[in-house]
Motif scaffolding. Structure first.
Motif, PDB file in Angstrom:
ATOM      1  N   LEU A 191       0.819  -1.216   0.000  1.00  0.00           N
ATOM      2  CA  LEU A 191       0.000   0.000   0.000  1.00  0.00           C
ATOM      3  C   LEU A 191       0.856   1.272   0.000  1.00  0.00           C
ATOM      4  O   LEU A 191       0.334   2.375   0.121  1.00  0.00           O
ATOM      5  CB  LEU A 191      -0.913   0.004   1.228  1.00  0.00           C
ATOM      6  CG  LEU A 191      -2.057  -1.019   1.163  1.00  0.00           C
ATOM      7  CD1 LEU A 191      -2.776  -1.077   2.495  1.00  0.00           C
ATOM      8  CD2 LEU A 191      -3.032  -0.643   0.064  1.00  0.00           C
ATOM      9  N   GLY A 192       2.154   1.105  -0.050  1.00  0.00           N
ATOM     10  CA  GLY A 192       3.028   2.276  -0.155  1.00  0.00           C
ATOM     11  C   GLY A 192       3.596   2.760   1.156  1.00  0.00           C
ATOM     12  O   GLY A 192       4.226   3.818   1.210  1.00  0.00           O
ATOM     13  N   ILE A 193       3.365   2.013   2.215  1.00  0.00           N
ATOM     14  CA  ILE A 193       3.923   2.430   3.510  1.00  0.00           C
ATOM     15  C   ILE A 193       5.375   1.989   3.581  1.00  0.00           C
ATOM     16  O   ILE A 193       5.698   0.841   3.238  1.00  0.00           O
ATOM     17  CB  ILE A 193       3.117   1.800   4.668  1.00  0.00           C
ATOM     18  CG1 ILE A 193       1.677   2.316   4.645  1.00  0.00           C
ATOM     19  CG2 ILE A 193       3.767   2.097   6.008  1.00  0.00           C
ATOM     20  CD1 ILE A 193       0.745   1.594   5.581  1.00  0.00           C
ATOM     21  N   ASN A 194       6.227   2.886   4.034  1.00  0.00           N
ATOM     22  CA  ASN A 194       7.644   2.550   4.192  1.00  0.00           C
ATOM     23  C   ASN A 194       7.821   1.784   5.511  1.00  0.00           C
ATOM     24  O   ASN A 194       7.796   2.379   6.593  1.00  0.00           O
ATOM     25  CB  ASN A 194       8.483   3.825   4.186  1.00  0.00           C
ATOM     26  CG  ASN A 194       9.964   3.526   4.137  1.00  0.00           C
ATOM     27  OD1 ASN A 194      10.408   2.482   4.588  1.00  0.00           O
ATOM     28  ND2 ASN A 194      10.729   4.450   3.579  1.00  0.00           N
ATOM     29  N   ILE A 195       7.955   0.484   5.407  1.00  0.00           N
ATOM     30  CA  ILE A 195       7.951  -0.365   6.606  1.00  0.00           C
ATOM     31  C   ILE A 195       9.127  -0.025   7.515  1.00  0.00           C
ATOM     32  O   ILE A 195       8.969   0.146   8.733  1.00  0.00           O
ATOM     33  CB  ILE A 195       8.005  -1.854   6.200  1.00  0.00           C
ATOM     34  CG1 ILE A 195       6.770  -2.207   5.382  1.00  0.00           C
ATOM     35  CG2 ILE A 195       8.083  -2.742   7.428  1.00  0.00           C
ATOM     36  CD1 ILE A 195       6.808  -3.597   4.800  1.00  0.00           C
ATOM     37  N   GLU A 196      10.298   0.077   6.938  1.00  0.00           N
ATOM     38  CA  GLU A 196      11.486   0.325   7.763  1.00  0.00           C
ATOM     39  C   GLU A 196      11.380   1.653   8.501  1.00  0.00           C
ATOM     40  O   GLU A 196      11.760   1.767   9.656  1.00  0.00           O
ATOM     41  CB  GLU A 196      12.749   0.308   6.883  1.00  0.00           C
ATOM     42  CG  GLU A 196      13.113  -1.058   6.358  1.00  0.00           C
ATOM     43  CD  GLU A 196      13.323  -2.078   7.482  1.00  0.00           C
ATOM     44  OE1 GLU A 196      13.732  -1.669   8.579  1.00  0.00           O
ATOM     45  OE2 GLU A 196      13.051  -3.264   7.261  1.00  0.00           O
ATOM     46  N   ARG A 197      10.866   2.665   7.799  1.00  0.00           N
ATOM     47  CA  ARG A 197      10.744   3.967   8.441  1.00  0.00           C
ATOM     48  C   ARG A 197       9.742   3.909   9.603  1.00  0.00           C
ATOM     49  O   ARG A 197       9.962   4.493  10.664  1.00  0.00           O
ATOM     50  CB  ARG A 197      10.295   5.018   7.425  1.00  0.00           C
ATOM     51  CG  ARG A 197      10.295   6.416   8.022  1.00  0.00           C
ATOM     52  CD  ARG A 197       9.849   7.445   7.012  1.00  0.00           C
ATOM     53  NE  ARG A 197      10.794   7.579   5.904  1.00  0.00           N
ATOM     54  CZ  ARG A 197      10.532   8.243   4.784  1.00  0.00           C
ATOM     55  NH1 ARG A 197       9.360   8.825   4.627  1.00  0.00           N
ATOM     56  NH2 ARG A 197      11.424   8.334   3.839  1.00  0.00           N
ATOM     57  N   MET A 198       8.658   3.166   9.406  1.00  0.00           N
ATOM     58  CA  MET A 198       7.659   3.057  10.471  1.00  0.00           C
ATOM     59  C   MET A 198       8.243   2.343  11.697  1.00  0.00           C
ATOM     60  O   MET A 198       8.019   2.739  12.838  1.00  0.00           O
ATOM     61  CB  MET A 198       6.436   2.271   9.970  1.00  0.00           C
ATOM     62  CG  MET A 198       5.552   3.040   9.030  1.00  0.00           C
ATOM     63  SD  MET A 198       4.994   4.572   9.772  1.00  0.00           S
ATOM     64  CE  MET A 198       5.688   5.740   8.647  1.00  0.00           C
ATOM     65  N   ILE A 199       9.006   1.260  11.435  1.00  0.00           N
ATOM     66  CA  ILE A 199       9.593   0.531  12.563  1.00  0.00           C
ATOM     67  C   ILE A 199      10.607   1.419  13.296  1.00  0.00           C
ATOM     68  O   ILE A 199      10.626   1.482  14.528  1.00  0.00           O
ATOM     69  CB  ILE A 199      10.265  -0.775  12.066  1.00  0.00           C
ATOM     70  CG1 ILE A 199       9.192  -1.749  11.573  1.00  0.00           C
ATOM     71  CG2 ILE A 199      11.064  -1.428  13.184  1.00  0.00           C
ATOM     72  CD1 ILE A 199       9.742  -3.027  10.975  1.00  0.00           C
ATOM     73  N   ALA A 200      11.416   2.146  12.522  1.00  0.00           N
ATOM     74  CA  ALA A 200      12.406   3.032  13.156  1.00  0.00           C
ATOM     75  C   ALA A 200      11.710   4.115  13.977  1.00  0.00           C
ATOM     76  O   ALA A 200      12.135   4.427  15.105  1.00  0.00           O
ATOM     77  CB  ALA A 200      13.293   3.657  12.084  1.00  0.00           C
ATOM     78  N   THR A 201      10.618   4.670  13.431  1.00  0.00           N
ATOM     79  CA  THR A 201       9.880   5.703  14.175  1.00  0.00           C
ATOM     80  C   THR A 201       9.320   5.134  15.468  1.00  0.00           C
ATOM     81  O   THR A 201       9.416   5.750  16.541  1.00  0.00           O
ATOM     82  CB  THR A 201       8.714   6.238  13.306  1.00  0.00           C
ATOM     83  OG1 THR A 201       9.232   6.575  12.031  1.00  0.00           O
ATOM     84  CG2 THR A 201       8.062   7.431  13.939  1.00  0.00           C
ATOM     85  N   ALA A 202       8.738   3.933  15.370  1.00  0.00           N
ATOM     86  CA  ALA A 202       8.139   3.324  16.562  1.00  0.00           C
ATOM     87  C   ALA A 202       9.205   3.041  17.615  1.00  0.00           C
ATOM     88  O   ALA A 202       8.983   3.289  18.817  1.00  0.00           O
ATOM     89  CB  ALA A 202       7.431   2.031  16.176  1.00  0.00           C
ATOM     90  N   VAL A 203      10.359   2.537  17.183  1.00  0.00           N
ATOM     91  CA  VAL A 203      11.423   2.238  18.151  1.00  0.00           C
ATOM     92  C   VAL A 203      11.897   3.521  18.821  1.00  0.00           C
ATOM     93  O   VAL A 203      12.133   3.564  20.037  1.00  0.00           O
ATOM     94  CB  VAL A 203      12.593   1.525  17.435  1.00  0.00           C
ATOM     95  CG1 VAL A 203      13.831   1.497  18.319  1.00  0.00           C
ATOM     96  CG2 VAL A 203      12.204   0.108  17.063  1.00  0.00           C
ATOM     97  N   THR A 204      12.005   4.598  18.049  1.00  0.00           N
ATOM     98  CA  THR A 204      12.460   5.871  18.627  1.00  0.00           C
ATOM     99  C   THR A 204      11.460   6.387  19.660  1.00  0.00           C
ATOM    100  O   THR A 204      11.842   6.797  20.765  1.00  0.00           O
ATOM    101  CB  THR A 204      12.639   6.913  17.503  1.00  0.00           C
ATOM    102  OG1 THR A 204      13.394   6.313  16.452  1.00  0.00           O
ATOM    103  CG2 THR A 204      13.351   8.140  17.998  1.00  0.00           C
ATOM    104  N   ILE A 205      10.188   6.358  19.284  1.00  0.00           N
ATOM    105  CA  ILE A 205       9.174   6.847  20.237  1.00  0.00           C
ATOM    106  C   ILE A 205       9.145   5.950  21.474  1.00  0.00           C
ATOM    107  O   ILE A 205       9.030   6.425  22.616  1.00  0.00           O
ATOM    108  CB  ILE A 205       7.786   6.905  19.564  1.00  0.00           C
ATOM    109  CG1 ILE A 205       7.825   7.884  18.386  1.00  0.00           C
ATOM    110  CG2 ILE A 205       6.725   7.335  20.557  1.00  0.00           C
ATOM    111  CD1 ILE A 205       6.560   7.874  17.549  1.00  0.00           C
ATOM    112  N   ALA A 206       9.242   4.626  21.254  1.00  0.00           N
ATOM    113  CA  ALA A 206       9.212   3.692  22.384  1.00  0.00           C
ATOM    114  C   ALA A 206      10.381   3.948  23.320  1.00  0.00           C
ATOM    115  O   ALA A 206      10.220   3.951  24.553  1.00  0.00           O
ATOM    116  CB  ALA A 206       9.264   2.255  21.861  1.00  0.00           C
ATOM    117  N   ALA A 207      11.564   4.197  22.747  1.00  0.00           N
ATOM    118  CA  ALA A 207      12.732   4.472  23.592  1.00  0.00           C
ATOM    119  C   ALA A 207      12.532   5.770  24.373  1.00  0.00           C
ATOM    120  O   ALA A 207      12.900   5.856  25.554  1.00  0.00           O
ATOM    121  CB  ALA A 207      13.989   4.568  22.725  1.00  0.00           C
TER     122      ALA A 207
END
Lengths: 303, 452
Positions: A191-207
């Motif tokens: 669907l055009g979502i950048n998976i790696e960017r989403m995971i990196a964003t989530a990890v950053t927010i989680a940290a």
């Protein structure tokens, strides 16, 4: 009765710090099921950094210094875990979940070693940065139960951060994208979502969330030891067991409840930390036996 | 009918075909008719190895009198091998990731060290020690039965009423643990638990002891006492692992990881940070011989398990649990067996650790050593037993001889584990064995295809 109520308020504040850490873990679990185990060490790292700055400032931080300390801690923690995600976890993502879990266990070991060594070499010290007004003899007995400044700050920060994360996940495009990646990564990619960017964003927010929770927990604890630095992460782990991985809200609630129970038991019946961990594990076992819906399997799908 | 007739017929030598089979068949027939001969031919290498280790152990134990640290260091390396073997079965064969192997090791050690340190048990009097452990075990079993009844009531129906007694059972257990912990912290006798269980244990202990004449303190009685202690450590650790497995064996892998991490924290901080740091160690006790023989037997046991039906069932569950279930293997049972056997080995290692003359540090039983053991299995190769033995020996040298570098060494192991997972996930031996599988298995137990 007032004494009991005071302790209950204090316990809820301790639970609020755990809730922030749990929110970070829940967010990471939402995006990736084999969660970064090393996230459990983030609160400890945050406490270390906060403790050093607090110690350098003589144990009493002004509001400006407090904000600077918190910001620096968050930036450092987010940076470290973003780098770890990109350098260590990203190349492993195509491997089976078992290998991913093992690599995150290796990262956790590395983080624990660093914490233990650094704590031994440069012991941090965190004092309660705001005065506890309830111990003031000038306060009349009738008004003994008041919420001290630290409790207010803890609740305000916890509620604010949790509200922002809830809005992010339920009302924004990026939140929907993160949930889509967690639910079905291949479809999300199509669907055009950048998976790696989403995971990196989530990890950053989680940290960031875990670091904030760790800071608040450390400020409440005062003197920090290696075992203290690990406790928020592990209590959060048990909260995730109790609630189930697909229920972020309930993970936060469970962590808050565990923190409140632990703090309440610790102040009412115990003088130290002997019982707290045992009780947390027993509650985790009992919850596991009672079969939380999200973790339940049919006996053949536990991989 | 034809099958029954074939079974009732006496074995006959092959009449035709490959002639080279005939002598081998003849030997096997002779061996089967004499069980003692079968035992020796099947276990000859094992018996020879045990004898060699015993002789070597006597020589190395002799160095202890000269003040050498070699026996202590080698004993700790042997204990490291036992722990790694237990985890190899759990993580390698069964595919479960447990961070709690060091915690089970700590539980086994605590079961032996706590009564020894408080002088409730003297291993020189094995009957006395056995009575104490039996009486304590009976009381713990009563509590566990109560908990099991509570669980059974939970599952009885969906109505509210059965929940009430089950909550009461859990509340009682929680109260007992809190009472014990509070008493340990305040240095007093636990009011609730000890006032009920203590006299019961004492009465049973005294009753059985009066009917048995106390044995004098000889080398034989100390050895017997050590066996009792090892049994107690094994039962404690495997019992704890069984309870953990009850809650995790049909759940996601993350469940076991998180719960064992929490158990490791509990064992370290709740038991050992306030627990005994040193126990009575018998002078001239041949600890290295014991540790080395136990390590050898652990390697052989795991080897035979992995290459037997139970090991194949575990591997089947690890690779594809649904497919394994369709052919009649119970995944939950296999996972529970693996975790329990692995923890039993950890309990034996814990019991042996109490007799190694080095101060016990709580850090040996926490989360870090648990993950470090996992690193040993990963570096050695998840599917290579000899690789794990090799890795356990090599990676155990630094903590055994230079304990002050232990934590830093864990960091090195973590980096090694990450590098291995990234570039060589099969381990240093690439999932191969250093010796052929038939060498350590019973000669008649190995199917031909297993050797390929």
């Amino acid at each position: 009765m007032n004494e009991l109520l005071l302790r209950a308020i204090d316990s809820l504040s301790a639970g609020a710090a755990y809730a922030l850490v749990a929110a970070g873990v829940a967010l990471a679990l939402t995006v990736r099921k084999p969660v970064h185990l090393s996230l459990l060490a983030v609160p400890g790292v945050a406490m270390l950094i906060g403790g050093w700055v607090g110690g350098a400032a003589g144990g009493a931080l002004s509001p400006v210094m407090l904000i600077v300390t918190a910001s620096a801690t968050l930036i450092v923690c987010c940076g470290i875990w973003l780098i770890l995600d990109q350098m260590v976890d990203r190349p492993m993502r195509l491997n089976p979940p078992r290998v991913v879990l093992l690599s995150s266990a290796g990262l956790l070991l590395l983080a624990l070693v660093v914490i233990e060594r650094v704590t031994t070499l440069w012991p941090p010290s965190m004092s309660r940065l705001l005065p506890v007004t309830t111990s003031d003899p000038e306060v009349p007995a009738a008004h003994l139960v008041i919420v001290d400044s630290l409790d207010s700050v803890t609740w305000a920060i916890a509620l604010g951060a949790l509200g922002v994360v809830a809005l992010l996940m339920t009302r924004t495009k990026i939140g929907y994208a993160m949930r889509a990646v967690g639910y079905r990564p291949q479809t999300a990619g199509l669907l055009g979502i950048n998976i790696e960017r989403m995971i990196a964003t989530a990890v950053t927010i989680a940290a960031a969330l875990a670091a904030l929770g760790g800071l608040l927990y450390g400020v409440r604890q005062g003197h920090l030891e290696a075992a203290t630095l690990l406790r928020p992460g592990l209590v959060t782990a048990v909260a995730a067991i109790i609630a189930g991985p697909g229920r972020p809200l309930w993970i936060v609630v469970a962590a808050m409840g565990l923190g409140a129970i632990e703090s309440f038991v610790g102040t009412v019946w115990m003088t130290g930390a002997v019982m707290r961990d045992a009780m947390v594990v027993i509650i985790g076992l009992a919850a596991g036996l009672a079969q939380s819906a999200e973790w339940r399997g049919d006996g053949v799908t536990a991989t | 009918m034809a099958l029954q007739q074939r079974k009732s017929e006496p074995p006959q030598a092959p009449q035709s075909g490959n002639d080279s089979l005939a002598p081998a068949w003849g030997r096997a027939h002779v061996v089967r008719r004499h069980p003692w001969l079968e035992f020796i031919t099947s276990n000859g290498i094992l018996i020879a190895a045990v004898v060699m280790v015993f002789v070597l152990g006597r020589m190395i134990n002799g160095l202890a009198a000269t003040g050498s640290s070699l026996p202590v260091g080698l004993s700790l390396i042997a204990i490291h091998v036992i722990l790694a073997m237990g985890l190899q079965l759990v993580a390698g064969s069964s595919g479960q990731i447990s961070l709690g192997q060091a915690a089970f090791y700590g539980l086994g050690a605590y079961a032996v060290a706590a009564p020894l340190a408080s002088q409730q048990v003297n291993l020189a009097y094995p009957a006395d020690a056995a009575c104490f452990y039996l009486a304590t075990g009976a009381c713990v079993a009563a509590i566990l039965i109560a908990a099991a009844m509570g669980l059974w009531l939970i599952r009885l129906s969906g109505r509210l009423l059965p929940w009430l007694p089950s909550f009461l059972f859990w509340a009682i257990i929680l109260w007992c643990v809190m009472d014990l912990a509070m008493a340990a912290e305040l240095g007093q006798q636990p009011y609730l638990v000890w006032s009920r269980l203590g006299p019961a244990i004492h009465a049973m202990h005294e009753t059985i002891l009066h009917s048995i004449a106390p044995t004098p303190s000889t080398a034989g009685s100390i050895a017997l006492g050590m066996l009792v202690a090892m049994a107690a450590g094994t039962v404690t650790a495997s019992g704890a692992a069984w309870i953990v497995s009850l809650t995790t064996s049909n759940r996601s892998a993350m469940h076991l990881v998180l719960l064992t991490a929490a158990v490791a924290l509990m064992v370290r901080s709740s038991l050992w940070e306030n627990g005994p740091h040193a126990v009575l160690v018998f002078r001239d006790f041949p600890i290295f011989s014991w540790c080395a023989i136990a390590a050898l037997l652990a390697v052989v046991m795991i080897w035979r398990l992995v290459y037997a039906n139970i090991g194949r069932a575990m591997e089947a569950v690890r690779e594809d649990a649904i497919a394994a279930a369709t052919v009649g293997i119970q995944p939950r049972r296999q996972r529970t067996q693996a975790l329990t056997i692995g923890a039993a080995l950890a309990g034996i290692a814990g019991a042996l650790r109490t007799q190694v003359p080095r101060e016990i540090d709580a850090i040996e039983f926490g989360l870090m050593p648990g993950i470090a053991l996992l690193a040993v299995v990963v570096i050695g190769g998840m599917h290579s037993i000899s690789g794990v033995v090799l890795a356990a020996i090599v990676l155990g040298i630094v903590p055994a001889f230079w304990p002050e570098w232990q934590i830093t060494w864990y960091g090195v192991m973590a980096v090694g584990m990450l590098a291995m997972l990234r570039w060589q996930p099969e381990g240093v031996l690439n999932n191969r064995e250093l010796w052929p599988p038939r060498l350590l298995t019973r000669q008649n137990a190995m199917p031909p295809e297993a050797e390929s």
